[in-house]
Write an enzyme that holds these catalytic residues in place. Structure first.
Site, short mmCIF file in Angstrom:
data_model
loop_
_atom_site.label_atom_id
_atom_site.label_comp_id
_atom_site.label_asym_id
_atom_site.label_seq_id
_atom_site.Cartn_x
_atom_site.Cartn_y
_atom_site.Cartn_z
N GLY A 98 22.46 22.89 -45.61
CA GLY A 98 22.17 21.63 -46.29
C GLY A 98 20.91 20.99 -45.77
O GLY A 98 20.42 21.32 -44.69
N PRO A 99 20.34 20.04 -46.52
CA PRO A 99 19.12 19.35 -46.10
C PRO A 99 19.37 18.54 -44.83
O PRO A 99 20.53 18.28 -44.47
CB PRO A 99 18.81 18.42 -47.29
CG PRO A 99 19.67 18.91 -48.42
CD PRO A 99 20.85 19.55 -47.81
N PRO A 100 18.32 18.13 -44.13
CA PRO A 100 18.50 17.30 -42.94
C PRO A 100 19.01 15.91 -43.30
O PRO A 100 18.73 15.40 -44.39
CB PRO A 100 17.10 17.25 -42.33
CG PRO A 100 16.17 17.49 -43.47
CD PRO A 100 16.90 18.43 -44.39
N GLY A 101 19.77 15.32 -42.39
CA GLY A 101 20.19 13.95 -42.56
C GLY A 101 21.27 13.71 -43.59
O GLY A 101 21.35 12.61 -44.15
N VAL A 102 22.14 14.71 -43.86
CA VAL A 102 23.20 14.51 -44.85
C VAL A 102 24.59 14.53 -44.22
O VAL A 102 25.60 14.51 -44.92
CB VAL A 102 23.12 15.56 -45.98
CG1 VAL A 102 21.84 15.41 -46.77
CG2 VAL A 102 23.25 16.98 -45.43
N LYS A 104 25.82 16.74 -41.44
CA LYS A 104 26.40 17.99 -40.95
C LYS A 104 26.97 17.83 -39.52
O LYS A 104 28.08 18.26 -39.24
CB LYS A 104 25.35 19.11 -40.98
CG LYS A 104 24.80 19.41 -42.37
CD LYS A 104 23.91 20.64 -42.38
CE LYS A 104 22.59 20.43 -41.66
NZ LYS A 104 21.72 19.45 -42.34
N THR A 105 26.18 17.22 -38.64
CA THR A 105 26.64 17.04 -37.26
C THR A 105 27.78 16.04 -37.19
O THR A 105 28.80 16.28 -36.51
CB THR A 105 25.48 16.56 -36.37
OG1 THR A 105 24.37 17.46 -36.51
CG2 THR A 105 25.90 16.51 -34.91
N SER A 443 14.85 35.85 -60.87
CA SER A 443 15.72 35.02 -61.69
C SER A 443 14.98 34.20 -62.74
O SER A 443 15.60 33.58 -63.60
CB SER A 443 16.54 34.07 -60.80
OG SER A 443 15.70 33.17 -60.11
N LYS A 486 21.90 25.92 -58.66
CA LYS A 486 21.02 25.73 -59.82
C LYS A 486 21.67 24.81 -60.86
O LYS A 486 21.01 23.97 -61.47
CB LYS A 486 20.67 27.08 -60.44
CG LYS A 486 19.82 27.98 -59.53
CD LYS A 486 19.65 29.35 -60.13
CE LYS A 486 18.83 30.27 -59.23
NZ LYS A 486 18.69 31.64 -59.77
#
Length: 539
Positions: A98-102, A104-105, A443, A486
């Protein structure tokens, strides 16, 4: 004259006096040294207490950090998957994409706390959460220092203490042992050095780590029993690995992926950023104008940046003597902190323009515009914005091949001639992928075909239709990866109809607010992508 016995007595007296003076002086020096050490220690202790007595105000980033799992915004499905992986009777190793700052930690920490109170979980109440950043995790190939795996303090090095003087190597546990019984969280695990990764995989299999050293002798009787035990049986390292990464799954070594449950955290939507912004204002102790959360979402895509911009805006408001964050405060912060407006994807339309779908390097989906222009010529094809050549590693050496997006464009031109019956011998085509980032991957095949078809016949596509699928030279639509990511990007961009390869369909996709069309041939693609009033022009 003095006889021999008298000389001996005098010598003994002199020696005794010298010895007494020496030991008296040693005791005096020792007492003086002890006194000096005590004075110095007391001074340093007082200095340490003074330092500890000084503290600044708690940063908003600390106040805004989720304290409960419900406070993590926009990751309900990811959290559900993470719970399933970590809170059962047999917890699994996990990789979170996932992107940073969402979150996860934060999610990993909070779920471990939940697991500690679950009767079925093997995590005990004192289960540790050990966090390391793989991107800056340094080690010495001689195993002198290794914060991840542990190291051995050889007796030849300064500071070995009593073990050094006895010639005994001293094992020092690393993070894999400190995390024993809990979770080892490796941030940016995709940056882990291959040497460390291979050692980590071995630890995951054995649930212990073995340390070796040439200075260790199994027959040395001076070596304490517990050190013999460490070198013979290893240090315990029974933990669950949680790795977080902003990379896509294809960039993570398969050997690691095969040992882990994969969980995906989504990019935040503008509405979710607004929710975080509003909550941050409340935790900062300030009210806010109604337009503030919406304005913040125009500059931020993740929770970390959102909190930062609110914290600075709160300072601007307080320095102005206000208890309300205004819209102008956000604009000031965005200006002097050089925040750029977030690019929000929208659907493109016009003759020769297709909206394809792709997956970014961070594992998120995105809309991929494809432009095509048809002019009089002799059948030439010009392609820009793609990776023309790529270099691959193989067991026999490096392989250089044509980029897959470039190959897809050539396949599309072939299908346009042989399957759809469009004569391209008297036309030149220019295909472009705008955006400045070289595109690669098969694709985009059917998107390229539709752009060429639109340009050749001078008819527009349905602007609310997006697509993904590899194109075979016989006109078949072949499966591709990353379809779920997508489809989410299609929803965000406002698409209504999405074309995907029939073999990529999964029932869970029906829950998305999209008209999902499963295609297996280019004829199906053309009839769906173009307005029905133009079907008479379709071969």
């Amino acid at each position: 004259m003095l006889n021999l016995s008298t000389l001996l007595i005098i010598s003994q007296i002199i020696f005794s006096i010298t010895a007494i003076a020496y030991f008296a002086n040693s005791i005096k020096n020792h007492r003086s040294s002890v006194k000096t050490i005590r004075l110095s220690s007391e001074k340093e202790r007082m200095e340490l207490q003074k330092l500890r007595s000084i503290s600044l105000t708690e940063p908003l980033s600390e106040k805004a950090r989720p304290k409960k799992i419900e406070e993590i915004v926009g990751q309900e499905k990811g959290i559900e998957a993470l719970r399933a992986a970590l809170m059962g009777e047999n917890p699994q190793h996990v990789i979170i994409y996932g992107p940073p700052g969402v979150g996860k930690t934060a999610a990993s920490r909070l779920i471990l706390e939940e697991a500690k109170h679950s009767a079925s979980s093997p995590f005990k109440s004192d289960a540790p959460f050990v966090e390391l950043d793989s991107a800056i995790l340094q080690f010495d190939e001689r195993n002198i220092a290794d914060p991840l795996m542990g190291s051995v303090h050889d007796p030849i090095y300064q500071g070995a203490g009593a073990y050094g003087s006895a010639g005994v190597p001293r094992p020092k546990p690393g993070a894999v042992t400190k995390a024993h019984g809990g979770i080892l969280f490796l941030d940016e695990i995709g940056e882990l050095h291959p040497y460390q990764l291979n050692r980590l995989l071995k630890v995951l299999e054995d649930r212990k780590v073995f340390l070796t050293r040439s200075y260790y002798s199994p027959d040395d009787e001076n070596t304490p029993p517990y050190i013999h035990d460490v070198f013979r049986n290893g240090l315990p390292a029974d933990f669950r690995l949680v790795g977080a990464t902003t990379k896509s799954p294809r960039d993570i070594p398969e050997a690691l992926r095969s040992r882990c449950r994969e969980v995906f955290f989504n990019p935040l939507t503008p509405e979710q950023v607004e929710k975080i912004a509003a909550g941050s204002c409340v935790k900062a102790g300030l009210s806010y104008e109604e337009a503030v959360p919406s304005l913040v979402s125009e500059y931020c895509e993740n929770g970390r940046n959102t909190v930062n911009i609110i914290q600075t805006a709160a300072s601007v408001a307080r320095l102005s003597g206000r208890k309300t964050i205004k819209k102008d405060d956000i604009l000031k912060v965005a200006d002097f902190a050089r925040f750029s407006p977030v690019y929000r994807q929208s659907l493109c339309e016009g003759v020769g323009i297709t909206n394809g779908l792709a997956v970014t390097g961070g594992g998120s989906g995105c809309v991929l515009p494809v432009e095509a222009v048809c002019t009089e010529g002799s059948g030439r094809l010009n392609i820009t914005g793609v990776v023309e050549r790529e270099e691959l590693n193989s067991p026999t050496g490096k392989i250089i091949r044509k980029g897959t997006a470039c190959a897809s464009a050539e396949n599309a031109l072939t299908v346009l001639n042989t399957v759809l019956g469009v004569d391209t011998s008297k036309s030149d085509f220019h295909i472009n992928f705008p955006g400045g980032v070289p595109i690669d991957g098969p694709s985009a095949g059917i998107a390229i075909l539709c752009a060429l078809y639109s340009a050749a016949l001078n008819i527009p596509l349905n602007p609310k239709t997006v697509m993904t699928g590899e194109l075979g030279i016989k006109g078949g639509v072949l499966p591709v990866g990353g379809v779920e990511e997508k489809l989410r990007a299609a929803v965000t961009a406002g698409a209504e109809t999405v074309l995907i390869p029939k073999d990529c369909y999964a029932p869970k996709f029906d829950a998305l607010p999209l008209n999902l069309i499963k295609v297996s041939s280019v004829e199906e693609v053309i009839k769906t992508a173009f307005p029905s009033k133009l079907t008479d022009k379709i071969a």
